[in-house]
Design a protein around this motif. Structure first.
Motif, PDB file in Angstrom:
ATOM      1  N   LEU A 132       0.726  -1.333  -0.072  1.00  0.00           N
ATOM      2  CA  LEU A 132      -0.090  -0.066   0.003  1.00  0.00           C
ATOM      3  C   LEU A 132       0.896   1.377  -0.192  1.00  0.00           C
ATOM      4  N   GLY A 133       2.146   1.017   0.358  1.00  0.00           N
ATOM      5  CA  GLY A 133       3.099   2.359   0.042  1.00  0.00           C
ATOM      6  C   GLY A 133       3.169   3.024   1.186  1.00  0.00           C
ATOM      7  N   VAL A 134       3.635   4.394   1.132  1.00  0.00           N
ATOM      8  CA  VAL A 134       3.567   5.205   2.374  1.00  0.00           C
ATOM      9  C   VAL A 134       3.065   6.609   1.957  1.00  0.00           C
ATOM     10  N   GLU A 135       1.943   6.621   2.644  1.00  0.00           N
ATOM     11  CA  GLU A 135       1.156   8.009   2.369  1.00  0.00           C
ATOM     12  C   GLU A 135       1.882   9.363   3.028  1.00  0.00           C
ATOM     13  N   PRO A 136       1.841  10.191   2.471  1.00  0.00           N
ATOM     14  CA  PRO A 136       2.552  11.522   2.860  1.00  0.00           C
ATOM     15  C   PRO A 136       2.273  12.096   4.347  1.00  0.00           C
ATOM     16  N   ASP A 137       1.250  11.537   4.843  1.00  0.00           N
ATOM     17  CA  ASP A 137       0.812  12.083   6.288  1.00  0.00           C
ATOM     18  C   ASP A 137       1.016  10.930   7.439  1.00  0.00           C
ATOM     19  N   LEU A 138       1.609   9.861   6.745  1.00  0.00           N
ATOM     20  CA  LEU A 138       1.938   8.967   7.964  1.00  0.00           C
ATOM     21  C   LEU A 138       3.538   8.608   7.933  1.00  0.00           C
ATOM     22  N   PRO A 139       3.775   7.843   8.894  1.00  0.00           N
ATOM     23  CA  PRO A 139       5.020   7.613   9.332  1.00  0.00           C
ATOM     24  C   PRO A 139       5.932   6.358   8.823  1.00  0.00           C
ATOM     25  N   VAL A 143      -0.975   0.102   6.564  1.00  0.00           N
ATOM     26  CA  VAL A 143      -1.606  -1.331   6.702  1.00  0.00           C
ATOM     27  C   VAL A 143      -2.799  -1.390   6.864  1.00  0.00           C
ATOM     28  N   LEU A 144      -3.386  -2.501   6.975  1.00  0.00           N
ATOM     29  CA  LEU A 144      -4.800  -2.725   7.017  1.00  0.00           C
ATOM     30  C   LEU A 144      -5.127  -3.997   8.265  1.00  0.00           C
ATOM     31  N   GLY A 145      -4.049  -4.070   9.175  1.00  0.00           N
ATOM     32  CA  GLY A 145      -3.944  -5.008   9.967  1.00  0.00           C
ATOM     33  C   GLY A 145      -3.002  -5.036  10.940  1.00  0.00           C
ATOM     34  N   VAL A 268     -11.621   1.147   0.771  1.00  0.00           N
ATOM     35  CA  VAL A 268     -11.021   0.162   1.679  1.00  0.00           C
ATOM     36  C   VAL A 268     -10.915  -1.304   1.397  1.00  0.00           C
ATOM     37  N   GLU A 269     -12.120  -1.684   0.520  1.00  0.00           N
ATOM     38  CA  GLU A 269     -12.148  -2.885   0.185  1.00  0.00           C
ATOM     39  C   GLU A 269     -11.014  -3.182  -0.951  1.00  0.00           C
ATOM     40  N   ARG A 270     -10.829  -2.357  -1.875  1.00  0.00           N
ATOM     41  CA  ARG A 270      -9.830  -2.634  -3.090  1.00  0.00           C
ATOM     42  C   ARG A 270      -8.561  -2.635  -2.058  1.00  0.00           C
ATOM     43  N   ARG A 272      -7.689  -3.904   0.942  1.00  0.00           N
ATOM     44  CA  ARG A 272      -7.499  -4.989   1.581  1.00  0.00           C
ATOM     45  C   ARG A 272      -7.419  -6.114   0.565  1.00  0.00           C
ATOM     46  N   GLN A 273      -8.093  -6.239  -0.425  1.00  0.00           N
ATOM     47  CA  GLN A 273      -7.991  -7.083  -1.714  1.00  0.00           C
ATOM     48  C   GLN A 273      -6.575  -7.115  -2.012  1.00  0.00           C
ATOM     49  N   ARG A 274      -6.061  -5.765  -2.070  1.00  0.00           N
ATOM     50  CA  ARG A 274      -4.509  -5.865  -2.546  1.00  0.00           C
ATOM     51  C   ARG A 274      -3.683  -6.469  -1.868  1.00  0.00           C
ATOM     52  N   LEU A 275      -3.943  -6.421  -0.413  1.00  0.00           N
ATOM     53  CA  LEU A 275      -2.969  -6.751   0.550  1.00  0.00           C
ATOM     54  C   LEU A 275      -3.168  -8.450   0.477  1.00  0.00           C
ATOM     55  N   GLU A 276      -4.388  -8.844   0.399  1.00  0.00           N
ATOM     56  CA  GLU A 276      -4.567 -10.273   0.212  1.00  0.00           C
ATOM     57  C   GLU A 276      -3.857 -11.118  -0.973  1.00  0.00           C
ATOM     58  N   ARG A 277      -4.018 -10.243  -2.219  1.00  0.00           N
ATOM     59  CA  ARG A 277      -3.059 -10.773  -3.035  1.00  0.00           C
ATOM     60  C   ARG A 277      -1.518 -10.816  -3.042  1.00  0.00           C
ATOM     61  N   HIS A 278      -1.382  -9.854  -2.422  1.00  0.00           N
ATOM     62  CA  HIS A 278       0.320  -9.798  -2.145  1.00  0.00           C
ATOM     63  C   HIS A 278       0.602 -10.641  -1.069  1.00  0.00           C
ATOM     64  N   ASP A 279      -0.123 -11.053  -0.035  1.00  0.00           N
ATOM     65  CA  ASP A 279       0.335 -12.213   0.839  1.00  0.00           C
ATOM     66  C   ASP A 279       0.198 -13.761   0.116  1.00  0.00           C
TER      67      ASP A 279
END
Length: 280
Positions: A132-139, A143-145, A268-270, A272-279
């Protein structure tokens, strides 16, 4: 080092010996929520750790026991720990600095080191490598888990999202909270510089598989499209006896999961699906 911005909340049941080892490692303030222990945990902690605020739930609440501790915390941030985990020196100060600097950050996932050999936890490595990469306002990577015992949360956001629910119980309970926080616009990120230690007791892998199956199916019913519910149920059927037992354990809670069901925003669903495909 104690940090006045962070409270450590520990949930436990019948793990007095483990607590005797880990409680001295927690910086104060500490709130211990006892899930109906029968081994004298509450009395032992009151006698030997008088600075720890002990809350007796009276019965096994599972993961939602942590909600009691969060509500009682008088700090803006809460770090979770289990009876067999603790935070590295300086970790909570670094976590609080990151939360101060990133006001949209609701959950900070730490790097978890397992056992005396301090091997990286596989879940931490997956968060570190999040697609999901690094969003500019997050350190760190989005993640979604997360691992509850390796997470520091913003109290305001945690309570706004309802904390841990009592439909799922105590293994995999983080997923529903994570996606609900994201649905409300909060950010969740992994920060490698914040470190937690975990020394799980050996054995019990089958029990964990049963609980993981149960919570995975219930979480899907609560928030995911029906095709995800079907896939997780089919995976459980294919997993053999532990998977079948997990489905049986989920059955009594299905009506409540259905009553509280709501699908996630499309973005958000997209994710989450991207994370599951990656795993996979």
């Amino acid at each position: 080092m104690n940090d006045p911005r962070v409270t450590v909340v520990v949930a436990c049941k019948d793990r007095l010996r483990a607590l005797a080892r880990t409680l001295p490692l927690h910086p104060s303030p500490v709130i211990l929520v006892d899930n109906g222990s029968t081994d004298g945990t509450a009395g032992f902690v009151r006698r030997h750790f008088p600075d720890v605020h002990v809350v007796e739930a009276g019965r096994d609440l599972g993961a939602p026991a942590r909600n009691l501790g969060v509500r009682l915390a008088e700090t803006p941030y809460v770090a979770f720990a289990d009876d067999d985990s603790w935070w590295a020196p300086g970790a909570l100060e670094r976590a609080a600095d990151a939360l101060d600097a990133h006001p949209r950050l609701a959950v900070l996932g730490a790097r978890v080191l397992v056992g005396p050999e301090e091997r990286p936890d596989a879940a931490s490595e997956a968060m570190r490598d999040s697609p999901l990469g690094v969003e500019p306002d997050l350190p760190g990577p989005s993640v979604l888990g997360f691992l509850a015992f390796g997470a520091v949360v913003r109290k305001e956001a945690f309570l706004e999202a309802g904390g841990f629910d009592d439909v799922t119980f105590s293994f995999g309970e983080e997923e529903r909270l994570a996606v609900d926080l994201a649905a409300k616009g909060w950010g969740l990120a992994y920060v490698d510089e914040v470190v937690a230690h975990h020394q799980p007791r050996p054995g019990g892998s089958r029990d964990r598989q049963v609980l993981a199956t149960c919570d995975a199916v219930l979480t899907a019913v609560l928030r995911r499209p029906w095709r995800v519910v079907a896939r997780r149920s089919l995976d459980a059927l294919r997993a053999g006896p532990a998977g079948w037992e997990g489905l049986r354990a989920a059955a009594p809670r299905l009506s409540r999961a259905l009553a509280e069901r709501r699908e996630l925003p499309a973005e958000v669903e997209r994710a989450r699906q991207r994370l599951e495909r990656h795993d996979c």
